[in-house]
Design a protein around this motif. Structure first.
Motif, PDB file in Angstrom:
ATOM      1  N   GLY A   1     -13.153   7.810   0.759  1.00  0.00           N
ATOM      2  CA  GLY A   1     -12.962   8.087  -0.661  1.00  0.00           C
ATOM      3  C   GLY A   1     -14.269   8.338  -1.395  1.00  0.00           C
ATOM      4  O   GLY A   1     -14.297   9.058  -2.384  1.00  0.00           O
ATOM      5  N   PHE A   2     -15.346   7.780  -0.930  1.00  0.00           N
ATOM      6  CA  PHE A   2     -16.599   7.901  -1.681  1.00  0.00           C
ATOM      7  C   PHE A   2     -17.041   9.357  -1.765  1.00  0.00           C
ATOM      8  O   PHE A   2     -16.933  10.077  -0.781  1.00  0.00           O
ATOM      9  N   PRO A   3     -17.556   9.825  -2.897  1.00  0.00           N
ATOM     10  CA  PRO A   3     -17.872   9.119  -4.143  1.00  0.00           C
ATOM     11  C   PRO A   3     -16.770   9.166  -5.196  1.00  0.00           C
ATOM     12  O   PRO A   3     -17.038   9.004  -6.374  1.00  0.00           O
ATOM     13  N   LEU A   4     -15.530   9.414  -4.748  1.00  0.00           N
ATOM     14  CA  LEU A   4     -14.457   9.443  -5.740  1.00  0.00           C
ATOM     15  C   LEU A   4     -14.207   8.040  -6.279  1.00  0.00           C
ATOM     16  O   LEU A   4     -14.312   7.063  -5.553  1.00  0.00           O
ATOM     17  N   VAL A   5     -13.888   7.956  -7.528  1.00  0.00           N
ATOM     18  CA  VAL A   5     -13.476   6.693  -8.136  1.00  0.00           C
ATOM     19  C   VAL A   5     -12.088   6.941  -8.699  1.00  0.00           C
ATOM     20  O   VAL A   5     -11.911   7.795  -9.566  1.00  0.00           O
ATOM     21  N   LEU A   6     -11.103   6.250  -8.147  1.00  0.00           N
ATOM     22  CA  LEU A   6      -9.727   6.479  -8.603  1.00  0.00           C
ATOM     23  C   LEU A   6      -9.283   5.333  -9.503  1.00  0.00           C
ATOM     24  O   LEU A   6      -9.647   4.180  -9.273  1.00  0.00           O
ATOM     25  N   GLY A   7      -8.518   5.659 -10.510  1.00  0.00           N
ATOM     26  CA  GLY A   7      -8.007   4.625 -11.406  1.00  0.00           C
ATOM     27  C   GLY A   7      -6.638   5.031 -11.918  1.00  0.00           C
ATOM     28  O   GLY A   7      -6.320   6.220 -12.001  1.00  0.00           O
ATOM     29  N   GLN A   8      -5.805   4.047 -12.238  1.00  0.00           N
ATOM     30  CA  GLN A   8      -4.467   4.373 -12.744  1.00  0.00           C
ATOM     31  C   GLN A   8      -4.469   4.301 -14.261  1.00  0.00           C
ATOM     32  O   GLN A   8      -4.833   3.277 -14.824  1.00  0.00           O
ATOM     33  N   THR A   9      -4.054   5.379 -14.876  1.00  0.00           N
ATOM     34  CA  THR A   9      -3.914   5.372 -16.332  1.00  0.00           C
ATOM     35  C   THR A   9      -2.482   5.746 -16.680  1.00  0.00           C
ATOM     36  O   THR A   9      -1.732   6.155 -15.794  1.00  0.00           O
ATOM     37  N   VAL A  10      -2.139   5.640 -17.952  1.00  0.00           N
ATOM     38  CA  VAL A  10      -0.766   5.999 -18.331  1.00  0.00           C
ATOM     39  C   VAL A  10      -0.466   7.472 -18.133  1.00  0.00           C
ATOM     40  O   VAL A  10       0.684   7.856 -17.987  1.00  0.00           O
TER      41      VAL A  10
ATOM     42  N   ALA B   1       1.570   4.034   1.194  1.00  0.00           N
ATOM     43  CA  ALA B   1       2.104   3.467   2.428  1.00  0.00           C
ATOM     44  C   ALA B   1       1.643   2.027   2.630  1.00  0.00           C
ATOM     45  O   ALA B   1       2.207   1.301   3.430  1.00  0.00           O
ATOM     46  N   ASP B   2       0.623   1.635   1.921  1.00  0.00           N
ATOM     47  CA  ASP B   2       0.054   0.299   2.114  1.00  0.00           C
ATOM     48  C   ASP B   2      -0.265  -0.308   0.741  1.00  0.00           C
ATOM     49  O   ASP B   2      -1.418  -0.326   0.312  1.00  0.00           O
ATOM     50  N   PRO B   3       0.779  -0.764   0.053  1.00  0.00           N
ATOM     51  CA  PRO B   3       0.590  -1.229  -1.324  1.00  0.00           C
ATOM     52  C   PRO B   3      -0.442  -2.356  -1.440  1.00  0.00           C
ATOM     53  O   PRO B   3      -1.142  -2.456  -2.432  1.00  0.00           O
ATOM     54  N   GLU B   4      -0.551  -3.179  -0.376  1.00  0.00           N
ATOM     55  CA  GLU B   4      -1.549  -4.264  -0.401  1.00  0.00           C
ATOM     56  C   GLU B   4      -2.945  -3.685  -0.539  1.00  0.00           C
ATOM     57  O   GLU B   4      -3.756  -4.129  -1.331  1.00  0.00           O
ATOM     58  N   GLY B   5      -3.184  -2.665   0.278  1.00  0.00           N
ATOM     59  CA  GLY B   5      -4.516  -2.056   0.277  1.00  0.00           C
ATOM     60  C   GLY B   5      -4.722  -1.174  -0.938  1.00  0.00           C
ATOM     61  O   GLY B   5      -5.845  -0.871  -1.310  1.00  0.00           O
ATOM     62  N   ALA B   6      -3.622  -0.762  -1.581  1.00  0.00           N
ATOM     63  CA  ALA B   6      -3.734   0.190  -2.683  1.00  0.00           C
ATOM     64  C   ALA B   6      -4.566  -0.363  -3.823  1.00  0.00           C
ATOM     65  O   ALA B   6      -5.279   0.373  -4.498  1.00  0.00           O
ATOM     66  N   SER B   7      -4.509  -1.686  -4.018  1.00  0.00           N
ATOM     67  CA  SER B   7      -5.249  -2.234  -5.141  1.00  0.00           C
ATOM     68  C   SER B   7      -6.737  -1.987  -4.935  1.00  0.00           C
ATOM     69  O   SER B   7      -7.477  -1.748  -5.882  1.00  0.00           O
ATOM     70  N   GLY B   8      -7.160  -1.996  -3.662  1.00  0.00           N
ATOM     71  CA  GLY B   8      -8.570  -1.734  -3.387  1.00  0.00           C
ATOM     72  C   GLY B   8      -8.953  -0.308  -3.725  1.00  0.00           C
ATOM     73  O   GLY B   8     -10.056  -0.037  -4.166  1.00  0.00           O
ATOM     74  N   LEU B   9      -8.032   0.621  -3.510  1.00  0.00           N
ATOM     75  CA  LEU B   9      -8.342   2.024  -3.764  1.00  0.00           C
ATOM     76  C   LEU B   9      -8.211   2.389  -5.235  1.00  0.00           C
ATOM     77  O   LEU B   9      -8.985   3.161  -5.773  1.00  0.00           O
ATOM     78  N   LEU B  10      -7.193   1.838  -5.850  1.00  0.00           N
ATOM     79  CA  LEU B  10      -6.879   2.256  -7.215  1.00  0.00           C
ATOM     80  C   LEU B  10      -7.331   1.264  -8.282  1.00  0.00           C
ATOM     81  O   LEU B  10      -7.413   1.610  -9.449  1.00  0.00           O
ATOM     82  N   GLY B  11      -7.602   0.066  -7.882  1.00  0.00           N
ATOM     83  CA  GLY B  11      -8.007  -0.946  -8.859  1.00  0.00           C
ATOM     84  C   GLY B  11      -6.843  -1.327  -9.756  1.00  0.00           C
ATOM     85  O   GLY B  11      -5.735  -0.826  -9.620  1.00  0.00           O
ATOM     86  N   GLU B  12      -7.115  -2.214 -10.673  1.00  0.00           N
ATOM     87  CA  GLU B  12      -6.089  -2.616 -11.637  1.00  0.00           C
ATOM     88  C   GLU B  12      -5.797  -1.441 -12.554  1.00  0.00           C
ATOM     89  O   GLU B  12      -6.698  -0.658 -12.864  1.00  0.00           O
ATOM     90  N   PRO B  13      -4.548  -1.297 -13.017  1.00  0.00           N
ATOM     91  CA  PRO B  13      -4.269  -0.217 -13.979  1.00  0.00           C
ATOM     92  C   PRO B  13      -5.189  -0.320 -15.200  1.00  0.00           C
ATOM     93  O   PRO B  13      -5.498  -1.427 -15.643  1.00  0.00           O
TER      94      PRO B  13
END
Ligand code: SF4
Ligand code: SF4
Length: 425
Positions: free
Chosen positions: A108-117, A155-167
């Motif tokens: 993923g680096f150097p992408l920074v992913l985040g969840q927004t509305v 596919a891996d919701p547990e790991g997803a928090s690491g990729l996407l961070g908190e909303p």
């Protein structure tokens, strides 16, 4: 409940490019977390057979597991470098098993992913020199890579928090009891970006004016328990924007003293703290290996330690003494840094790119309020400049060059990651 959506929202400069140049920066210092499925794949391989330097090396380390948090597995580091990073700055996993076998954070680096509305924000970590120098492919061409990462996260919701961070908070606090609707926030962020790109102004003046605009917005709605809506914000910003944000520039103090003593002390404290955290022997960073072979580094850190926390801070504020900077790998003379600090350099374009990507990447929302986020943005600028000056001093240069500024931004990005600000990490 505000639903999070799966639309990609590019939160970088429109012309942003990126293409890995194998500088190795993102494979050093970081603790690389390996998810269970990745670990299984990697454990079954004879790495020492591929690279003799890995003979007898324990490649994966388990950490944490206290309180609520489950334990996680990290790749070991050798001398501050990921154990898989070869001498030519190439990844051994990539060479032997292909890119797909690398941990998701690496791909993923150097992408920074985040969840927004409004969807998944795709930002960028400015520590990557290719990003800062704007070299490589257009960002929009990275879409396939982003979607692959998101599918994996699904596919891996547990790991997803690491990729996407908190909303990311949907209705950010402007200040006190005043909140912004997401649309109103985007309007304000847009104006901050406009100010940071105004021609004919120094970056310092622009950054101070941007902070002044955010403060003025807070004053406009002060004491009102309210959510400011987009139209209201847009109407107000139209007034402020007239005459090239003249009021913000007048209120920013950009022509006056750009760094008060109190702010400088705050910055110095953060530098000393980041250095202490970054030089830790790995109890907190999962690189026990460092403790075994990093004796030299520890000796030098001890010297700073003897100088003491408070002395280190005062040394930076007064420009006296010497300080070991782990992030730049050298002992700097603080008077020399002071003399070089704050002088405009050929790297101003790099700093502007950093600040604009910082703002677009929703970093103003990492603080408890947008007003504090704008303060933090100024601190980031100061610290990047300070480290850039330190880099020039260490390199024996008479002025700060573009490469020094890139290193300054890297130091700041590393400090943010150590504090947990880097969303992908
Ligand atoms: S920091 Fe950027 S250029 Fe350097 S190795 Fe990482 S992705 Fe490649
Ligand atoms: S696993 Fe490979 S890409 Fe990831 S940090 Fe290590 S060397 Fe770099």
């Amino acid at each position: 409940v505000v639903r999070m959506q799966r639309r990609l929202v590019y939160s970088v400069l429109g012309d942003q490019r990126q293409g890995c140049e194998q500088c190795g920066w993102c494979c050093c210092w970081w603790s690389i977390e390996v998810r269970p499925a990745e670990l299984e794949r990697l454990r079954g391989y004879d790495w020492a057979g591929e690279s003799a330097r890995l003979r007898g090396v324990e490649l994966f380390l388990e950490q944490g597991g206290q309180g609520r948090k489950q334990s996680s597995t990290y790749i070991a580091q050798i001398g501050g470098r990921c154990a898989f990073l070869e001498g030519d700055n190439r990844c051994l996993i990539h060479r032997v098993l292909g890119e797909e076998a690398k941990p998701a954070v690496c791909r993923g680096f150097p992408l920074v992913l985040g969840q927004t509305v409004e969807g998944v924000m795709v930002g960028v970590n400015c520590g990557c020199p290719a990003v800062m120098r704007n070299r490589g492919e257009r960002f929009s061409q990275l879409e396939g890579q982003v979607l692959r990462l998101l599918n994996e996260a699904d596919a891996d919701p547990e790991g997803a928090s690491g990729l996407l961070g908190e909303p990311i908070v949907a209705r950010p606090v402007l200040k006190g009891s005043t909140r912004l609707s997401w649309g109103a926030y985007l309007e304000l962020e847009g104006s901050v970006g406009e100010i940071l790109s105004m021609p004919g102004q120094t970056l310092t003046a622009q950054a101070m004016a941007a902070r002044a605009l955010v403060r003025a917005a807070a004053a406009r709605w002060e004491g009102q328990v309210a959510v400011v809506e987009r139209d209201e914000m847009r109407g107000w910003l139209e007034g402020e924007g007239r005459g090239g944000y003249a009021a913000a520039f007048a209120g920013g103090g950009g022509k006056g003293r750009w760094l008060s003593r109190a702010r400088k002390r705050g910055m110095a404290r953060r530098i000393v703290r980041a250095e202490a955290a970054g030089s830790g022997d790995g109890e907190t960073r999962g690189n026990r290996m460092d403790r075994m072979d990093g004796g030299d580094r520890e000796d030098r850190w001890d010297q700073t330690d003897r100088m003491g926390w408070a002395d280190g801070v005062e040394g930076i504020v007064r420009g006296e003494g010497r300080l070991w900077l782990s992030v730049l790998g050298g002992m700097v003379d603080l008077a020399a840094v002071e003399a070089m600090f704050g002088v405009e350099s050929p790297g101003e374009g790099v700093l502007t790119r950093f600040l604009l990507n910082y703002v677009r990447g929703k970093s103003l929302l990492e603080a408890p309020s947008v007003v504090r986020g704008a303060e933090e943005m100024l601190s980031q600028l100061y610290m990047a400049r300070w480290y850039a000056a330190a880099s020039a001093v260490l390199g024996g240069r008479r002025c700060v060059g573009e490469g020094d500024v890139v290193r300054g931004v890297q130091a700041v990005e590393r400090g943010r990651a150590i504090r947990g600000g880097g969303r992908s990490w």
